[in-house]
Design an enzyme around this catalytic site. Structure first.
Site, PDB file in Angstrom:
ATOM      1  N   ASP A  29       0.822  -1.205   0.000  1.00  0.00           N
ATOM      2  CA  ASP A  29       0.000   0.000   0.000  1.00  0.00           C
ATOM      3  C   ASP A  29       0.861   1.262   0.000  1.00  0.00           C
ATOM      4  O   ASP A  29       1.654   1.482   0.920  1.00  0.00           O
ATOM      5  CB  ASP A  29      -0.887  -0.004   1.251  1.00  0.00           C
ATOM      6  CG  ASP A  29      -2.155   0.795   1.075  1.00  0.00           C
ATOM      7  OD1 ASP A  29      -2.204   1.644   0.182  1.00  0.00           O
ATOM      8  OD2 ASP A  29      -3.106   0.567   1.846  1.00  0.00           O
ATOM      9  N   ASP A  30       0.726   2.094  -1.035  1.00  0.00           N
ATOM     10  CA  ASP A  30       1.365   3.422  -1.097  1.00  0.00           C
ATOM     11  C   ASP A  30       2.881   3.382  -1.241  1.00  0.00           C
ATOM     12  O   ASP A  30       3.560   4.341  -0.870  1.00  0.00           O
ATOM     13  CB  ASP A  30       1.012   4.259   0.139  1.00  0.00           C
ATOM     14  CG  ASP A  30      -0.427   4.736   0.144  1.00  0.00           C
ATOM     15  OD1 ASP A  30      -1.188   4.339  -0.750  1.00  0.00           O
ATOM     16  OD2 ASP A  30      -0.789   5.501   1.054  1.00  0.00           O
ATOM     17  N   CYS A  67      -6.398   3.665  -3.744  1.00  0.00           N
ATOM     18  CA  CYS A  67      -6.547   2.270  -3.298  1.00  0.00           C
ATOM     19  C   CYS A  67      -7.662   1.483  -3.976  1.00  0.00           C
ATOM     20  O   CYS A  67      -7.413   0.518  -4.697  1.00  0.00           O
ATOM     21  CB  CYS A  67      -6.771   2.248  -1.787  1.00  0.00           C
ATOM     22  SG  CYS A  67      -5.461   3.006  -0.816  1.00  0.00           S
ATOM     23  N   LYS A 121      -5.761  -6.077   3.596  1.00  0.00           N
ATOM     24  CA  LYS A 121      -6.700  -4.967   3.403  1.00  0.00           C
ATOM     25  C   LYS A 121      -7.636  -5.217   2.227  1.00  0.00           C
ATOM     26  O   LYS A 121      -7.195  -5.396   1.100  1.00  0.00           O
ATOM     27  CB  LYS A 121      -5.885  -3.688   3.187  1.00  0.00           C
ATOM     28  CG  LYS A 121      -6.684  -2.475   2.749  1.00  0.00           C
ATOM     29  CD  LYS A 121      -5.760  -1.270   2.633  1.00  0.00           C
ATOM     30  CE  LYS A 121      -6.426  -0.116   1.906  1.00  0.00           C
ATOM     31  NZ  LYS A 121      -5.562   1.081   1.841  1.00  0.00           N
ATOM     32  N   HIS A 123     -10.857  -3.124   1.384  1.00  0.00           N
ATOM     33  CA  HIS A 123     -11.143  -1.780   0.868  1.00  0.00           C
ATOM     34  C   HIS A 123     -11.955  -1.789  -0.420  1.00  0.00           C
ATOM     35  O   HIS A 123     -11.758  -0.966  -1.310  1.00  0.00           O
ATOM     36  CB  HIS A 123      -9.842  -0.981   0.666  1.00  0.00           C
ATOM     37  CG  HIS A 123     -10.068   0.498   0.766  1.00  0.00           C
ATOM     38  ND1 HIS A 123      -9.099   1.418   0.441  1.00  0.00           N
ATOM     39  CD2 HIS A 123     -11.154   1.221   1.140  1.00  0.00           C
ATOM     40  CE1 HIS A 123      -9.556   2.644   0.620  1.00  0.00           C
ATOM     41  NE2 HIS A 123     -10.816   2.541   1.045  1.00  0.00           N
ATOM     42  N   HIS A 201       1.050   2.380   4.154  1.00  0.00           N
ATOM     43  CA  HIS A 201       0.046   3.429   4.323  1.00  0.00           C
ATOM     44  C   HIS A 201       0.128   4.003   5.741  1.00  0.00           C
ATOM     45  O   HIS A 201       0.507   3.314   6.682  1.00  0.00           O
ATOM     46  CB  HIS A 201      -1.335   2.824   4.074  1.00  0.00           C
ATOM     47  CG  HIS A 201      -2.437   3.809   3.860  1.00  0.00           C
ATOM     48  ND1 HIS A 201      -2.906   4.646   4.856  1.00  0.00           N
ATOM     49  CD2 HIS A 201      -3.195   4.090   2.759  1.00  0.00           C
ATOM     50  CE1 HIS A 201      -3.889   5.391   4.381  1.00  0.00           C
ATOM     51  NE2 HIS A 201      -4.079   5.071   3.109  1.00  0.00           N
ATOM     52  N   ASP A 259      -0.084  -0.526  -4.930  1.00  0.00           N
ATOM     53  CA  ASP A 259      -1.447  -0.205  -5.373  1.00  0.00           C
ATOM     54  C   ASP A 259      -1.546   1.183  -5.996  1.00  0.00           C
ATOM     55  O   ASP A 259      -2.500   1.482  -6.710  1.00  0.00           O
ATOM     56  CB  ASP A 259      -2.458  -0.349  -4.221  1.00  0.00           C
ATOM     57  CG  ASP A 259      -2.252   0.697  -3.135  1.00  0.00           C
ATOM     58  OD1 ASP A 259      -1.147   1.256  -3.017  1.00  0.00           O
ATOM     59  OD2 ASP A 259      -3.207   0.953  -2.370  1.00  0.00           O
ATOM     60  N   ASN A 260      -0.597   2.057  -5.713  1.00  0.00           N
ATOM     61  CA  ASN A 260      -0.538   3.394  -6.317  1.00  0.00           C
ATOM     62  C   ASN A 260       0.813   3.996  -5.968  1.00  0.00           C
ATOM     63  O   ASN A 260       1.625   3.375  -5.283  1.00  0.00           O
ATOM     64  CB  ASN A 260      -1.679   4.294  -5.823  1.00  0.00           C
ATOM     65  CG  ASN A 260      -1.926   4.267  -4.344  1.00  0.00           C
ATOM     66  OD1 ASN A 260      -2.953   3.776  -3.871  1.00  0.00           O
ATOM     67  ND2 ASN A 260      -0.965   4.767  -3.569  1.00  0.00           N
ATOM     68  N   LYS A 277       0.653   9.887  -5.204  1.00  0.00           N
ATOM     69  CA  LYS A 277      -0.641   9.280  -4.913  1.00  0.00           C
ATOM     70  C   LYS A 277      -1.771  10.285  -5.112  1.00  0.00           C
ATOM     71  O   LYS A 277      -1.686  11.440  -4.709  1.00  0.00           O
ATOM     72  CB  LYS A 277      -0.658   8.771  -3.474  1.00  0.00           C
ATOM     73  CG  LYS A 277      -1.994   8.184  -3.049  1.00  0.00           C
ATOM     74  CD  LYS A 277      -1.982   7.705  -1.608  1.00  0.00           C
ATOM     75  CE  LYS A 277      -3.345   7.148  -1.208  1.00  0.00           C
ATOM     76  NZ  LYS A 277      -3.351   6.625   0.167  1.00  0.00           N
TER      77      LYS A 277
END
Length: 540
Positions: A29-30, A67, A121, A123, A201, A259-260, A277
């Site tokens: 994540d991130d 996300c 996660k 989401h 994240h 994811d980004n 992001k």
């Protein structure tokens, strides 16, 4: 029942005459483009560097800028415009989730005989029980439903008004952690393990032994962020070790993906790419990604094949031996040949998104269509597309600064102004060539013929779009109305009525339900007003 399910799965696999590979998909994540060792980062990622170096590094690999959109396209193989999720993330209190009529990757893999498990996660919405991971194809789930939360206490807050516990084992709160997925000795049944880490994240939290590795970094957010990336590195190493010890590794495929892009204000770094992001600049959508597998025909190579997150859906299903009778509804492409064998990649363009909800506030200007858009496209609409060697952006596509590595002390104020954008004020159209991967030379005015072609492609895509679904938050989602836990809040009455004798007078039952509903709404309203009053008192 679990034993019966395992035997049934084995029978499906054996009938096909071959055992497809075990698939492990790690979503981090991130993580920014510059936040991995083999991209020259000061962050130490020896495990990831080795896995990528022994496999195939994906250096023309794209995801979505935030996300939920990335995760929805992984799960469905479809662009956001085709699921109604083209605007923003799915918020914790939003009555929204993946469309139930669209099959997911784990659902299809189960049909192909796979054992499917998820850790991490989700989401992708949880307003109803049928939205949960275990209702969308996963046989087991241990993780969080919302977008972020405390990495140790699992408390998650949506704003300051709604906070609750967010760690779940299946469809129940996981007050006690326990899971054993790849410890099962049955390696004949192909495994799909989706590991969706919340790291890196925010909140930026890491154990002391990892923080001590970066004590020389003067920038505190970067120091904590770097420690979290090292934690990810160690976790992936532990997963691979388990695969080896349990006999899965030799027939496994491991995919690693962010994811980004990274969030520069929270320690991430996408340098030398532009933006981060939340934006459609390269720093927001060009991702860290690689494939590691003993089954690769080519190893230790760098792939420049154009690959998008939606491609994993058909690619993994093809690896699994699943044949979709009609794949015309998919936006993803099967790219395994390009990754494993170096064959020409079937993908030549990517629609990043068309989001009609995100136009600039109060911006209804006919010039955006008639002048900037050549009468083809309303350039006030937030959209981005990559076709061949060209990338076009329209509307408010996010912060376009270049953020250099955040290694100097004193925090963001010392570096934020070093590489400010100069081409966003008053503009609504940008065009870049892939020869300029850092997006420093806008060619929109110099190449109007290319702009017209790509605007026409946006218009073509838009004709296939479904209406965006963006319902307002529901106060009934407040965890304080559900035992302090984030959990489905719609459809619970129907689920609770199953197996219960109906009252003779159906009218009384309905009246009681309406009364209970009114009380819950009043409680949620009073809590919301109280929280706002408390915040207002802080400024008196």
């Amino acid at each position: 029942s679990n034993t019966r399910l395992i035997h049934t799965t084995e029978e499906k696999v054996l009938r096909r005459g071959r055992v497809p590979p075990h698939i492990v998909f790690v979503m981090v994540d991130d993580q920014g483009y510059n936040d991995i060792g083999y991209h020259g980062s000061e962050i130490h990622t020896p495990v990831l560097d080795q896995l990528a170096g022994e496999g195939v590094k994906l250096e023309n690999y794209y995801v979505q800028p935030i996300c939920s959109p990335t995760r929805s396209q992984l799960m469905t193989g479809r662009y956001q415009i085709h699921t109604g999720l083209q605007h923003s993330i799915i918020r914790a209190r939003q009555p929204l989730c993946l469309p139930s009529d669209i099959p997911t990757l784990p659902e299809r893999l189960r049909q192909a005989g796979y054992s499917t498990h998820m850790v991490g996660k989700w989401h992708l919405g949880f307003c109803r029980p049928e939205c949960l991971p275990t209702s969308r194809g996963f046989q087991s789930f241990l993780g969080s439903l919302t977008g972020s939360g405390d990495h140790f206490s699992f408390q998650s807050c949506d704003g300051t008004e709604a906070c609750g516990f967010d760690l779940h084992d299946g469809n129940r709160p996981a007050w006690e952690l326990k899971t054993a997925i790849i410890c099962e000795p049955n390696t004949r049944t192909p495994l799909f393990l989706y590991v969706a880490l919340q790291a890196v994240h925010t909140p930026l939290q890491a154990p002391g032994h990892l923080l001590r590795r970066y004590q020389t970094l003067g920038n505190r957010p970067r120091r904590h962020y770097a420690a979290m990336v090292s934690g990810v590195d160690e976790s992936v190493g532990e997963i691979v070790s388990e695969l080896r010890e349990r006999g899965y590794y030799n027939k496994s495929v491991l995919i690693y993906s962010s994811d980004n892009g990274g969030q520069p204000l929270s320690g991430g770094c996408n340098w030398p790419l532009r933006g981060g992001k939340g934006s459609y600049w390269e720093g927001g959508v060009r991702a860290v990604g690689f494939v590691h597998s003993p089954l690769l025909k080519r190893k230790r190579v760098v792939s420049q094949a154009l690959i998008h997150i939606s491609d994993w859906y058909p690619t993994l299903l093809s690896l699994a031996g699943y044949r979709d009778s009609d794949s015309s509804h998919l936006d993803g492409q099967d790219v395994w040949g390009a990754i494993s064998s170096g064959l020409p990649c079937p993908r030549t363009e990517i629609l990043f998104n068309i989001d009609p909800v995100s136009r600039r506030h109060g911006e209804v200007d006919p010039r955006l269509l008639n002048v900037n858009g050549f009468g083809i496209w309303d350039t006030g609409v937030r959209a981005a597309i990559r076709a061949g060697d060209w990338k076009l952006l329209t509307g408010n596509v996010g912060d376009g600064d270049w953020f250099p590595p955040q290694t100097m002390p004193g925090g963001p104020q010392q570096w934020q102004g070093m590489e400010k954008r100069r081409d966003q004020h008053g503009k609504a159209v940008w065009l870049f060539n892939t020869a300029d991967p850092y997006e420093r030379a806008d060619l929109a005015e110099a190449r109007p013929e290319v702009v017209k072609v790509l605007l026409a492609r946006l218009a073509e895509y838009n004709r296939t779009a479904v209406p965006p679904r963006n319902p307002p938050d529901d106060p009934m989602a407040d965890p304080q109305l559900h035992g302090g836990v984030w959990t489905p809040w719609l459809g619970q009455e129907e689920a609770g009525d199953e197996g219960v004798d109906e009252e003779p007078d159906n009218t009384n039952r309905k009246a009681r339900s309406k009364s209970t509903c009114r009380v819950c709404k009043l409680r949620a309203l009073f809590k919301k007003v109280g929280n706002r009053m408390q915040r207002a008192a802080l400024f008196l």
